[in-house]
Design a protein around this motif. Sequence first.
Motif: not given
Length: 241
Positions: A112-124, A126-130, A231-241
């Motif tokens: 459950t955790t692993n895919p979310g880690i990979g996605q959030a690390a990139i989504a948070v 800008p694209v050029e800093k993925s 849970f507390l820090l990974t806010r959806s509004k911080d995701l840019v991708q």
Amino acid sequence: FRRPAFNGVSAVAFALSAGMFAILLYITIYLQGVLDYSPLEAGVRFLPLTLLGFLVAPISGSLSHRVPIRVLLGVGLTLVGVGLLSMHGVAPGDGWTTLLVGFLLAGIGIGTTNPGIGQAAIAVVPVEKSGMGSGINTTFRQVGIATGVAGLGAVFQSRVDSKLHELVPNAPEGLGEVVASGGSRAVAELPLPPLLHEKAVHAADVAFVSGFNTILLIAAIISFVGAAAGFLLTRSKDLVQ
């Protein structure tokens, strides 16, 4: 690092590695050095954990489009912590099935955790800093494993030494290191006097299990702290991708 979500996902990556993945070393020593399984037999008993991790991961990945990533990170790492707590309480003479419920819960949690880690690390970021975001996240994983193995190992060794001194006051120097690295199986192979041999092997079992239970509890706490941070820090509004 000015984005809370990036700190949250980094904390989750660190906690998963420092807690669950670091403890795998000591579970392996327990299976081979205390329960006397061969490497292949020990590996087979890890299958409930590893297979569930593989099976749940794609399901979690598809859910990320409908469920906030913070929920997947928090719930997943909480399941890992509960799994580690379920393994806590091992007693001398127990079989490997004592760990089975913990393996199942932790496997679901890892998947459950692993895919979310990979996605959030990139989504948070800008694209050029993925690439930078992904690289830093990987660094947190690796540092987590190194820190976890070293930190849990120090506590484990200390607990084993303390218990051995209590049970076998006249134990030969270095016995604690033998127990910590190879369990009672390694002690049984030592050329000890007959009167001391049986006592030392029994003491090794008790000491190993005592240290093992202690670090399982610590690993669970690390997982719960990481779950809360994610849970507390990974806010959806911080995701840019």
